[in-house]
Design an enzyme around this catalytic site. Sequence first.
Site, PDB file in Angstrom:
ATOM      1  N   PHE A 199       0.816  -1.217   0.000  1.00  0.00           N
ATOM      2  CA  PHE A 199       0.000   0.000   0.000  1.00  0.00           C
ATOM      3  C   PHE A 199       0.846   1.263   0.000  1.00  0.00           C
ATOM      4  O   PHE A 199       0.386   2.323   0.400  1.00  0.00           O
ATOM      5  CB  PHE A 199      -1.002  -0.021   1.166  1.00  0.00           C
ATOM      6  CG  PHE A 199      -1.702  -1.338   1.312  1.00  0.00           C
ATOM      7  CD1 PHE A 199      -2.674  -1.710   0.394  1.00  0.00           C
ATOM      8  CD2 PHE A 199      -1.348  -2.237   2.309  1.00  0.00           C
ATOM      9  CE1 PHE A 199      -3.283  -2.951   0.467  1.00  0.00           C
ATOM     10  CE2 PHE A 199      -1.956  -3.478   2.386  1.00  0.00           C
ATOM     11  CZ  PHE A 199      -2.940  -3.842   1.475  1.00  0.00           C
TER      12      PHE A 199
ATOM     13  N   ILE B  21       2.001  -6.370  -5.745  1.00  0.00           N
ATOM     14  CA  ILE B  21       1.732  -6.310  -4.305  1.00  0.00           C
ATOM     15  C   ILE B  21       0.316  -6.784  -3.996  1.00  0.00           C
ATOM     16  O   ILE B  21      -0.120  -6.724  -2.865  1.00  0.00           O
ATOM     17  CB  ILE B  21       1.969  -4.892  -3.739  1.00  0.00           C
ATOM     18  CG1 ILE B  21       1.029  -3.872  -4.400  1.00  0.00           C
ATOM     19  CG2 ILE B  21       3.425  -4.488  -3.919  1.00  0.00           C
ATOM     20  CD1 ILE B  21       1.106  -2.477  -3.789  1.00  0.00           C
ATOM     21  N   GLY B  22      -0.396  -7.228  -5.023  1.00  0.00           N
ATOM     22  CA  GLY B  22      -1.738  -7.764  -4.798  1.00  0.00           C
ATOM     23  C   GLY B  22      -2.766  -7.506  -5.889  1.00  0.00           C
ATOM     24  O   GLY B  22      -3.747  -8.236  -5.990  1.00  0.00           O
TER      25      GLY B  22
ATOM     26  N   GLN C 160      -9.929  -5.002  -6.408  1.00  0.00           N
ATOM     27  CA  GLN C 160      -9.110  -3.849  -6.001  1.00  0.00           C
ATOM     28  C   GLN C 160     -10.000  -2.699  -5.520  1.00  0.00           C
ATOM     29  O   GLN C 160      -9.679  -2.015  -4.546  1.00  0.00           O
ATOM     30  CB  GLN C 160      -8.267  -3.394  -7.188  1.00  0.00           C
ATOM     31  CG  GLN C 160      -6.902  -2.915  -6.786  1.00  0.00           C
ATOM     32  CD  GLN C 160      -6.052  -2.502  -7.973  1.00  0.00           C
ATOM     33  OE1 GLN C 160      -6.298  -2.892  -9.105  1.00  0.00           O
ATOM     34  NE2 GLN C 160      -5.042  -1.708  -7.720  1.00  0.00           N
TER      35      GLN C 160
ATOM     36  N   LYS D  54      -6.643   3.081 -17.425  1.00  0.00           N
ATOM     37  CA  LYS D  54      -6.236   4.117 -16.471  1.00  0.00           C
ATOM     38  C   LYS D  54      -6.184   3.429 -15.099  1.00  0.00           C
ATOM     39  O   LYS D  54      -6.861   2.436 -14.875  1.00  0.00           O
ATOM     40  CB  LYS D  54      -7.243   5.274 -16.442  1.00  0.00           C
ATOM     41  CG  LYS D  54      -7.463   5.938 -17.804  1.00  0.00           C
ATOM     42  CD  LYS D  54      -8.164   7.299 -17.698  1.00  0.00           C
ATOM     43  CE  LYS D  54      -9.653   7.201 -17.478  1.00  0.00           C
ATOM     44  NZ  LYS D  54     -10.330   8.537 -17.571  1.00  0.00           N
ATOM     45  N   GLY D  55      -5.388   3.959 -14.200  1.00  0.00           N
ATOM     46  CA  GLY D  55      -5.137   3.278 -12.936  1.00  0.00           C
ATOM     47  C   GLY D  55      -6.353   3.167 -12.033  1.00  0.00           C
ATOM     48  O   GLY D  55      -7.286   3.968 -12.101  1.00  0.00           O
TER      49      GLY D  55
ATOM     50  N   GLY E 224      -5.805   1.573  -8.470  1.00  0.00           N
ATOM     51  CA  GLY E 224      -5.399   1.378  -7.071  1.00  0.00           C
ATOM     52  C   GLY E 224      -5.715   2.546  -6.157  1.00  0.00           C
ATOM     53  O   GLY E 224      -6.220   2.360  -5.050  1.00  0.00           O
ATOM     54  N   GLU E 225      -5.433   3.769  -6.597  1.00  0.00           N
ATOM     55  CA  GLU E 225      -5.625   4.925  -5.712  1.00  0.00           C
ATOM     56  C   GLU E 225      -7.083   5.373  -5.666  1.00  0.00           C
ATOM     57  O   GLU E 225      -7.633   5.609  -4.589  1.00  0.00           O
ATOM     58  CB  GLU E 225      -4.746   6.109  -6.152  1.00  0.00           C
ATOM     59  CG  GLU E 225      -3.387   5.771  -6.728  1.00  0.00           C
ATOM     60  CD  GLU E 225      -2.429   5.109  -5.768  1.00  0.00           C
ATOM     61  OE1 GLU E 225      -2.547   5.313  -4.548  1.00  0.00           O
ATOM     62  OE2 GLU E 225      -1.547   4.368  -6.244  1.00  0.00           O
TER      63      GLU E 225
END
Lengths: 214, 757
Positions: free
Chosen positions: B251, B477-478, B657, B720-721, B723-724
Amino acid sequence: MADQNPDQHPTGPKPGHNGARRTFLKQSTALTAFALTPGPVLKAAGSAWDEKVAAAIEQVPLRLDINGKKYKLSVEPRTTLLDLLREQLHLTGTKKGCDYGQCGACTVHVDGQRINSCLTLAVMQDGKKVTTIEGLAEGEKLHPIQEAFIKHDGFQCGYCTPGQIMSAVACIREGHANSEGEIREYMSGNICRCGAYPNIVAAIQEVKNGGQKV
Amino acid sequence: MKDLFFKDGVIGDPMNRVDGRLKVTGGARYSAEYELPGLVHSALVGSTIAKGRITSIDTKAAERAPGVMAVITHVNSIKVPGFAASAHPSEPSTIGQPLRVFYDEKIYFNDQPVAIVVADTLERARYAAGLVKVQYAAEQHQTSFDANTSRAVLPTSAKRNPKSPLADYDRGQTNAFQTAPVKLEAEYVIPSEMHNPMELQAIVAHWEAADKLTVYDKVQAVKGTQKAFAKDWKIPEENVKVIATFVGGAFGNGLHNWPHETAAIIAAKMVGRPVKLMLTREQMFTMVGYRPHAWQRVGIGATPDGKLVGITHEATGQTSSYEEFTESTLQQTRMMYQSPNVTTRYRILPLDVSTPIWMRGPGEATGAFALESALDELSYLLNIDPIELRLRNYTDQDPEKNLPWSTKFLKECYQMGADRIGWNKRPAKPGTLRDGDWLVGYGMGVGTFGANRRPAKARARLLANGTVLLQSATTDIGPGTGTVMVQIAADALGLPPKAIVFELGNSTFPEAPSQGGSATVASVGSAVVAACAELKKKLLELGGPGFSGAKPEDVTINSRVQMRAYNSSLPLEIGLRTNASVKVSYSDVLQRNGGQEVEVVGEGRPGNERQKYSMYSFSVHFAEVKVHTMTGEVRVTKMVSCADAGTIVNHKTAGNQMIGGAVGGIGMALTEAAVIDHRFGRYVTKDFAEYHVPVQADAPAIEVAFVDKPDLLVDPMGTKGIGEIAIIGVAPAIANAVFNATGKRIRELPITPDKLI
């Protein structure tokens, strides 16, 4: 260190087991003698001796059945079941996440009950039957819960997963998987920081409702 | 879907993870799980003061303890040749540098590593660590954010570069919100939060030769770590190998190299054996970063019909005394809404604490809590629905950069979320909807994060058995990086996923960026696409006469029909999509390639489209909460998270996610707070009993909806990402729902019952 030969049967006391205990008794007698001597002498001799005595007695014998294999081991009394599995037997599927029994990553089954392996000393489980994540599948055939975790993506990083799975199997066996709410409650000892919780519930429900043998 | 990909490809499939089996059987190996001959164990001793210096260290008892091989402190440590020789770690570089472990007697934070004990077993190392006696000359420490707010400063990078996003920003008139007919001004606070991945930070350090280091390390950047350690030890980069095949969550805390890593490397060098070090959970609070405590003030004003007049957003984040940690707390405020006047001011506050590090949705998650709470507050003042208020200030281009969006499907997100949560049930008047002893409320919050992309490379090799082996020095990382890369390659090559193997987490592989900033799929996926294209090109060259004049993209590895019934024992043939009669056996190709398997490296890098367009991912989070009227207990009963994150390569892993971000946001909103006892400058929350991360019972049903429209300006897959944006906006959605339920506005996280009763 651990004797890693499964199924090996003892042929008699080895140095470091009972032999070590006899040595300890002799040394204890010596220490008693020190105790009667003046303070400064005791301090000087004792500091050197204490550690040697401790080193000599720190191995005790232990028999475990782990995933169907019989182990004859000698371990320090302070070694946790978790550290024995990971560091001495290299069964690293069982994870260390806190060492305080707060996260559930180290969950294993001992005689069919789920426990936090970080909260038990290995020697306390002498003669018991331990199942870890490595012992859950039957050869190539995954346990239904393992299959369901893959299908429902009940994990991300995978680190808490062995503990989640061992807990999930026990949760169903205990009869604590009768509803979503009950599963959430009885799976709350296993933290997943990636947050795959709803998928874990879905995996457990599928196996439970599918009536598969766990 | 796109020229590059076959129409019946697997992009978008909710495919199971390629490493799922390893993860459910305990076969996945994390950093502390590598067995090396002669491996020894270690334990760290941390300082018990927050500031001052060590006056003496007595290591005699520890050294005498059974099995102990070394007790290493600043007194006897070998010197790391690459450590800067300045008196204070932040000199000469004002950006600061990581703590130099065992460098000198100085203490900069409580639980700073002051010794490492190496022994033949873990128990012996841990026991002996307890025997190390340290004497200090303590100085007055400053760990209280509130007591030191006057010491906040502009970050050095902003001082040097007035165009830095951290610099003071004024669009239009400064503090124009004050002139608005309807306005409010409020302060928002978040405590420090700890990443606390389930895997404890761990490293196995192994000097294979005097100048050759291999580390199995829990990091998010194998190449970055390789460079950092090569620099530390003044050895060639290729002499440092970093392995991180599996990373048990991070994270963000694996985006920095921390003192414990160098402590283990020093120890391995000094004892001449591979050394394993795994931090304790308590040390996870003190040694590997955190989301910094932040204070914010938002002033926001609008016309009575809900048009924003101005937003002023100030933020101060905590940092250490030796590194200037910064994050983009105010970014969303500058670009999200059509406000003619925007003022932002960002400051950092150095304290005698360890250095923070980006934690999921870094900065933006902090900033969004204030901004999206303030908008919600404004909506009640205006008596306009919060979604409607946002729509009235919707921007069709980036008001900060004055550029068009590459894509923006935020309106779709509002609609999908409102439908799914049942927004029509939301009471306009707070505190009016009841369910027995519980008050019910609904809230929403918006998140955004740059659709980042960085240069990356990938290697592709066509093995004789028909498998394509891909390698890139990224990590997982996951999120499921390996899985989606297999899908991307499968589509780019027209092969089934089982014919692709993707390897990562190894610094000897082609260069890839850190797994951070939601940029992995866009960066590494583009490299995979490039490598696949290169592979086809090379096969075309080696194909022989029948292939001359053909286009590389028409090259096929076996035919589609054969591959649907993929069988690695079938003879491998290279052909052309456009002409079924053109074929060559791979063994002929191998011959022409000098007997070598065909191998290429592809590179993907962003182009100048980034100067022409503004690229962001967007999310909208909705929460339904129940607040108990007697106890103040808050239960999130339902969440809906909607995202515009371009093409969704794998709906299963991407959905997961998003769910994970929502759960993280529940922790941020309701339970997580790292608390320091300022008398000692030490955390009193030091494990999961005091620092509450969400558990299974805290997680409600979470529904995820993606717009799933490609953004081909960002990368060739159109991604496009995720995670955040999965967490950015969640905390305010919950805080806003709590207000809707109770009429109580909580501006300091976490929203614990004491704040509600």
